[in-house]
Design a protein around this motif. Sequence first.
Motif, PDB file in Angstrom:
ATOM      1  N   GLY A   1       0.829  -1.196   0.000  1.00  0.00           N
ATOM      2  CA  GLY A   1       0.000   0.000   0.000  1.00  0.00           C
ATOM      3  C   GLY A   1       0.867   1.251   0.000  1.00  0.00           C
ATOM      4  N   LEU A   2       0.365   2.317  -0.593  1.00  0.00           N
ATOM      5  CA  LEU A   2       1.121   3.558  -0.681  1.00  0.00           C
ATOM      6  C   LEU A   2       1.319   4.182   0.700  1.00  0.00           C
ATOM      7  N   ASP A   3       0.307   4.143   1.572  1.00  0.00           N
ATOM      8  CA  ASP A   3       0.428   4.715   2.922  1.00  0.00           C
ATOM      9  C   ASP A   3       1.497   3.995   3.730  1.00  0.00           C
ATOM     10  N   ASP A   4       1.586   2.670   3.553  1.00  0.00           N
ATOM     11  CA  ASP A   4       2.604   1.896   4.272  1.00  0.00           C
ATOM     12  C   ASP A   4       4.002   2.295   3.855  1.00  0.00           C
ATOM     13  N   LEU A   5       4.204   2.529   2.518  1.00  0.00           N
ATOM     14  CA  LEU A   5       5.521   2.937   2.034  1.00  0.00           C
ATOM     15  C   LEU A   5       5.914   4.299   2.595  1.00  0.00           C
ATOM     16  N   GLN A   6       4.935   5.233   2.721  1.00  0.00           N
ATOM     17  CA  GLN A   6       5.247   6.555   3.278  1.00  0.00           C
ATOM     18  C   GLN A   6       5.594   6.463   4.764  1.00  0.00           C
ATOM     19  N   LYS A   7       4.907   5.561   5.493  1.00  0.00           N
ATOM     20  CA  LYS A   7       5.201   5.404   6.913  1.00  0.00           C
ATOM     21  C   LYS A   7       6.598   4.841   7.131  1.00  0.00           C
ATOM     22  N   LEU A   8       7.064   3.952   6.193  1.00  0.00           N
ATOM     23  CA  LEU A   8       8.402   3.376   6.328  1.00  0.00           C
ATOM     24  C   LEU A   8       9.477   4.437   6.176  1.00  0.00           C
ATOM     25  N   ASN A   9       9.268   5.401   5.292  1.00  0.00           N
ATOM     26  CA  ASN A   9      10.265   6.448   5.051  1.00  0.00           C
ATOM     27  C   ASN A   9      10.190   7.595   6.069  1.00  0.00           C
ATOM     28  N   LYS A  10       9.064   7.769   6.839  1.00  0.00           N
ATOM     29  CA  LYS A  10       8.874   8.904   7.760  1.00  0.00           C
ATOM     30  C   LYS A  10       9.331   8.525   9.175  1.00  0.00           C
ATOM     31  N   PRO A  11      10.198   9.357   9.845  1.00  0.00           N
ATOM     32  CA  PRO A  11      10.637   9.050  11.220  1.00  0.00           C
ATOM     33  C   PRO A  11       9.456   9.132  12.195  1.00  0.00           C
ATOM     34  N   THR A  12       9.441   8.226  13.188  1.00  0.00           N
ATOM     35  CA  THR A  12       8.330   8.136  14.152  1.00  0.00           C
ATOM     36  C   THR A  12       8.647   8.772  15.514  1.00  0.00           C
ATOM     37  N   THR A  13       9.934   9.163  15.809  1.00  0.00           N
ATOM     38  CA  THR A  13      10.345   9.726  17.119  1.00  0.00           C
ATOM     39  C   THR A  13      10.356  11.255  17.078  1.00  0.00           C
ATOM     40  N   ASP A  14       9.743  11.907  18.139  1.00  0.00           N
ATOM     41  CA  ASP A  14       9.716  13.381  18.215  1.00  0.00           C
ATOM     42  C   ASP A  14      11.042  13.895  18.784  1.00  0.00           C
ATOM     43  N   VAL A  15      11.503  15.061  18.317  1.00  0.00           N
ATOM     44  CA  VAL A  15      12.801  15.626  18.743  1.00  0.00           C
ATOM     45  C   VAL A  15      12.753  16.039  20.214  1.00  0.00           C
TER      46      VAL A  15
ATOM     47  N   GLU B   1      10.852  14.874  22.635  1.00  0.00           N
ATOM     48  CA  GLU B   1      10.862  13.685  23.484  1.00  0.00           C
ATOM     49  C   GLU B   1      12.245  13.081  23.569  1.00  0.00           C
ATOM     50  N   TRP B   2      12.971  13.150  22.453  1.00  0.00           N
ATOM     51  CA  TRP B   2      14.342  12.619  22.444  1.00  0.00           C
ATOM     52  C   TRP B   2      15.248  13.403  23.392  1.00  0.00           C
ATOM     53  N   LYS B   3      15.136  14.726  23.449  1.00  0.00           N
ATOM     54  CA  LYS B   3      15.956  15.554  24.344  1.00  0.00           C
ATOM     55  C   LYS B   3      15.632  15.276  25.817  1.00  0.00           C
ATOM     56  N   LEU B   4      14.352  15.164  26.139  1.00  0.00           N
ATOM     57  CA  LEU B   4      13.970  14.857  27.527  1.00  0.00           C
ATOM     58  C   LEU B   4      14.520  13.519  27.984  1.00  0.00           C
TER      59      LEU B   4
ATOM     60  N   LEU C   1      17.204  12.124  26.867  1.00  0.00           N
ATOM     61  CA  LEU C   1      18.659  12.246  26.995  1.00  0.00           C
ATOM     62  C   LEU C   1      19.022  12.890  28.316  1.00  0.00           C
ATOM     63  N   GLU C   2      18.271  13.940  28.754  1.00  0.00           N
ATOM     64  CA  GLU C   2      18.550  14.593  30.047  1.00  0.00           C
ATOM     65  C   GLU C   2      18.294  13.644  31.217  1.00  0.00           C
ATOM     66  N   ARG C   3      17.329  12.752  31.046  1.00  0.00           N
ATOM     67  CA  ARG C   3      17.005  11.829  32.124  1.00  0.00           C
ATOM     68  C   ARG C   3      18.091  10.788  32.352  1.00  0.00           C
ATOM     69  N   VAL C   4      18.708  10.306  31.308  1.00  0.00           N
ATOM     70  CA  VAL C   4      19.712   9.228  31.426  1.00  0.00           C
ATOM     71  C   VAL C   4      21.127   9.763  31.492  1.00  0.00           C
ATOM     72  N   LEU C   5      21.291  11.105  31.326  1.00  0.00           N
ATOM     73  CA  LEU C   5      22.644  11.649  31.283  1.00  0.00           C
ATOM     74  C   LEU C   5      23.417  11.418  32.580  1.00  0.00           C
ATOM     75  N   PRO C   6      22.795  11.621  33.804  1.00  0.00           N
ATOM     76  CA  PRO C   6      23.570  11.369  35.036  1.00  0.00           C
ATOM     77  C   PRO C   6      24.067   9.929  35.136  1.00  0.00           C
ATOM     78  N   GLN C   7      23.372   9.033  34.601  1.00  0.00           N
ATOM     79  CA  GLN C   7      23.783   7.638  34.676  1.00  0.00           C
ATOM     80  C   GLN C   7      24.945   7.317  33.752  1.00  0.00           C
TER      81      GLN C   7
END
Length: 247
Positions: free
Chosen positions: A197-211, A213-216, A218-224
């Motif tokens: 399906g065309l929608d499936d191909l677009q989902k494969l190419n599109k990143p699913t992680t928000d920037v 959320e990624w920074k938060l 990283l700050e949480r695990v940085l002390p460890q």
Amino acid sequence: MSTEDKRRGEDDDESGGPGGAYQTFLIMEELLDKLKLLNYETTFCRQLGFKPFSRHYFALPTNPGEQFFAFTSIAAWLLQMCGQHFEQPQEYDDPNATISSILDEIRRFKYSPDFPPNKLKTGCGEHCVWVLNRLADEALKAKSFVWKKVIYPEEEGNQEDIIDETDEKHLELNKVEDEMLMDDSDEEFEEEGQILGLDDLQKLNKPTTDVNEWKLELERVLPQLKLTIRTDNKILSNICLFAASIL
């Protein structure tokens, strides 16, 4: 017709070369073709009860008595086709008289049979074939038959044109094969697109992680991730002794 064609000698085999032994068979085949042109199968054979002759009937000895009667009978029929009054021979007729009458008629057509009459008593062989072939020629003339000139079919184009046409056909065939391969590839791609399906191909190419959320995260695990170095007293004492010795 040349003088040599109108004469027939006993030394023909000696002067005929290596193929002289087979010349009789060739002339017999020509004679049979001429008899067919004269429709001998429907007139001579049916009227007198003969079977159609084989292609080498008078060239090879098989049955002297039967062949002699057939020879004199077909010779008489050919003379009648030429317009000559010649009675059909009978089995009880004198063979010498019959042969002499046939040779006399041959000479009237300006042929010169330079061989003994007894050469025809066997009813087969080169001399019998020669006599019948000459009579068949005269019969065809009497029927106003004319041999037409052979017309050979014209060759279409030269060899180079044929080669060029062949190369063009090969190129066209290769082009068709390439197009078939491309069509197969397109069909496979279309089949995969239909499955995913065309929608499936677009989902494969599109990143699913928000920037953010990624920074938060990283700050949480940085002390460890801090590196802790533990010191060993024994190792430090050894280093101090080594440095004192150097000084």
